[in-house]
Scaffold this motif. Structure first.
Motif, PDB file in Angstrom:
ATOM      1  N   PRO A 202       0.800  -1.226   0.000  1.00  0.00           N
ATOM      2  CA  PRO A 202       0.000   0.000   0.000  1.00  0.00           C
ATOM      3  C   PRO A 202       0.836   1.282   0.000  1.00  0.00           C
ATOM      4  O   PRO A 202       1.866   1.368   0.669  1.00  0.00           O
ATOM      5  N   VAL A 203       0.380   2.264  -0.781  1.00  0.00           N
ATOM      6  CA  VAL A 203       0.961   3.606  -0.794  1.00  0.00           C
ATOM      7  C   VAL A 203      -0.010   4.500  -0.032  1.00  0.00           C
ATOM      8  O   VAL A 203      -1.085   4.837  -0.525  1.00  0.00           O
ATOM      9  N   ARG A 204       0.363   4.871   1.192  1.00  0.00           N
ATOM     10  CA  ARG A 204      -0.558   5.587   2.076  1.00  0.00           C
ATOM     11  C   ARG A 204      -0.439   7.108   1.974  1.00  0.00           C
ATOM     12  O   ARG A 204      -1.281   7.833   2.507  1.00  0.00           O
ATOM     13  N   SER A 205       0.601   7.587   1.302  1.00  0.00           N
ATOM     14  CA  SER A 205       0.812   9.026   1.238  1.00  0.00           C
ATOM     15  C   SER A 205       1.568   9.369  -0.037  1.00  0.00           C
ATOM     16  O   SER A 205       2.429   8.599  -0.486  1.00  0.00           O
ATOM     17  N   LEU A 206       1.253  10.522  -0.621  1.00  0.00           N
ATOM     18  CA  LEU A 206       1.967  10.985  -1.801  1.00  0.00           C
ATOM     19  C   LEU A 206       1.828  12.497  -1.900  1.00  0.00           C
ATOM     20  O   LEU A 206       0.879  13.089  -1.384  1.00  0.00           O
ATOM     21  N   VAL A 207       2.809  13.125  -2.553  1.00  0.00           N
ATOM     22  CA  VAL A 207       2.812  14.581  -2.678  1.00  0.00           C
ATOM     23  C   VAL A 207       3.571  14.971  -3.935  1.00  0.00           C
ATOM     24  O   VAL A 207       4.579  14.363  -4.278  1.00  0.00           O
ATOM     25  N   PHE A 208       3.055  15.966  -4.642  1.00  0.00           N
ATOM     26  CA  PHE A 208       3.767  16.514  -5.786  1.00  0.00           C
ATOM     27  C   PHE A 208       4.806  17.526  -5.318  1.00  0.00           C
ATOM     28  O   PHE A 208       4.658  18.160  -4.270  1.00  0.00           O
ATOM     29  N   SER A 209       5.840  17.685  -6.124  1.00  0.00           N
ATOM     30  CA  SER A 209       6.820  18.736  -5.868  1.00  0.00           C
ATOM     31  C   SER A 209       6.130  20.095  -5.942  1.00  0.00           C
ATOM     32  O   SER A 209       5.309  20.333  -6.826  1.00  0.00           O
ATOM     33  N   PRO A 210       6.462  21.027  -5.038  1.00  0.00           N
ATOM     34  CA  PRO A 210       5.876  22.363  -5.106  1.00  0.00           C
ATOM     35  C   PRO A 210       6.499  23.242  -6.191  1.00  0.00           C
ATOM     36  O   PRO A 210       6.025  24.357  -6.422  1.00  0.00           O
ATOM     37  N   VAL A 211       7.550  22.760  -6.846  1.00  0.00           N
ATOM     38  CA  VAL A 211       8.235  23.572  -7.853  1.00  0.00           C
ATOM     39  C   VAL A 211       8.235  22.925  -9.243  1.00  0.00           C
ATOM     40  O   VAL A 211       8.541  23.598 -10.226  1.00  0.00           O
ATOM     41  N   ASP A 212       7.889  21.654  -9.348  1.00  0.00           N
ATOM     42  CA  ASP A 212       7.875  20.964 -10.634  1.00  0.00           C
ATOM     43  C   ASP A 212       6.588  20.152 -10.739  1.00  0.00           C
ATOM     44  O   ASP A 212       6.437  19.156 -10.035  1.00  0.00           O
TER      45      ASP A 212
END
Length: 321
Positions: A202-212
């Motif tokens: 399971p992938v419980r967390s993810l986030v995009f780069s704030p600059v790319d």
């Protein structure tokens, strides 16, 4: 880069704390830390002293996710009671209560314009998009590829949607699943572009780069953190170091670092230029469910901050430099 401990609030809630985010600063006040707990409450914390500024109640089961509107004035919470509660951060007034089917409201995030709230749809194998002006369900994006030869129960196996993340330009929306795949959507077309593969748990967390807007970071129970080019469906790198499940990930506002929290009870700071862990913090005594960098902004605010929350009921605040 490093983290230096500033403040610890022990027994910040009466039960495990599973959710954390920052409500951005407004003209009237600085950023507020928002935490959600299995004790069914959402609490607001002010300043580097982490003084409690308010509490929002109404859920009948534990709070599993919180999200803050980019204006800083509105927050949302999801609970095991299958409701999403929307409330005014400053007055604590309830603005809306969104009802979902059982096990169909998990982690969520507002887009950067604040016009849409994306909610991970759990067992529905989808992401629900709520219009924030009318709090109306506008769309349901399925993470399943259409295949007439696959029966329904087989299609949905493993596609329990846990978390969502918006790209900084609002064009891409990613969602993570229980089987380890990550769906990437073109939001304007409502189309599933591809499934990012590589995790096997399971992938419980993810986030995009704030600059790319192309770069996506994922955290998985397989102990790995992965960095993808989400637009072009390619893996940039995989990073390891935690001794157990990686439960949470966040990117620093300037885009040069990651923080992760794990069931190994540690918080790690990662230098993205080195693509390696550069610091391990061991202040929590139980698994770390959330890490959140404070967004920039606010009068007199210069230094970076990182907040972490845990099953040990505590909140830790760090200086990030």
């Amino acid at each position: 880069m490093k983290l230096a401990s500033l403040k610890t609030v022990s027994n910040a809630h009466n039960d495990s704390i599973w959710a954390v985010t920052w409500a951005p600063a407004t003209e009237a006040r600085g950023a507020l830390l928002v935490t959600g707990s299995l004790d069914e409450s959402v609490k607001l914390w002010r300043g580097d002293e982490l003084e409690q500024d308010g509490v929002h109640t109404g859920h009948s089961l534990g709070v599993i996710a919180v999200a803050a509107h980019p204006s800083g004035n509105i927050a949302a919470s999801t609970s095991l009671d299958s409701f999403v509660r929307i409330f005014d951060v400053n007055s604590n007034a309830t603005l809306a209560v969104l009802e979902t089917a059982p096990s169909e409201a998990w982690l969520m995030q507002f887009d950067l314009k604040g016009s849409t709230l994306a909610v991970a749809g759990g067992g529905s194998a989808s992401v629900k998009l709520w219009n924030t002006s009318a709090w109306r369900l506008d769309a349901s994006l399925s993470v399943l590829k259409s295949d007439a030869s696959v029966k329904g129960s087989e299609k949905t196996a493993g596609k329990f949607v846990l978390a969502v993340a918006w790209s900084v330009d609002g064009k891409l929306l990613a969602c993570s699943t229980m089987d380890g795949t990550v769906g990437v959507f073109d939001v304007s077309r409502g189309k599933l572009l591809h499934l990012l593969e590589g995790h096997n748990m399971p992938v419980r967390s993810l986030v995009f780069s704030p600059v790319d807007p192309r770069v996506l970071f994922t955290a998985s129970d397989d102990k790995h953190v992965r960095m993808y080019d989400a637009k072009n469906n390619s893996l940039i790198c995989a990073m390891s170091g935690h001794g157990s499940w990686v439960l949470s990930v966040d990117a620093s506002p300037e885009g040069s670092a990651l923080a992760t929290g794990s069931s190994d009870r540690t918080v790690r700071l990662w230098d993205l230029s080195m693509r390696a862990s550069v610091q391990t913090v061991t202040d929590h005594t139980d698994q770390v469910w959330g890490v959140a960098f404070r967004p920039p902004g606010g009068e007199g605010v210069r230094a970076g901050r990182l907040a972490t929350i845990s099953d040990d009921k505590s909140i830790n605040l760090y200086d990030y430099s």
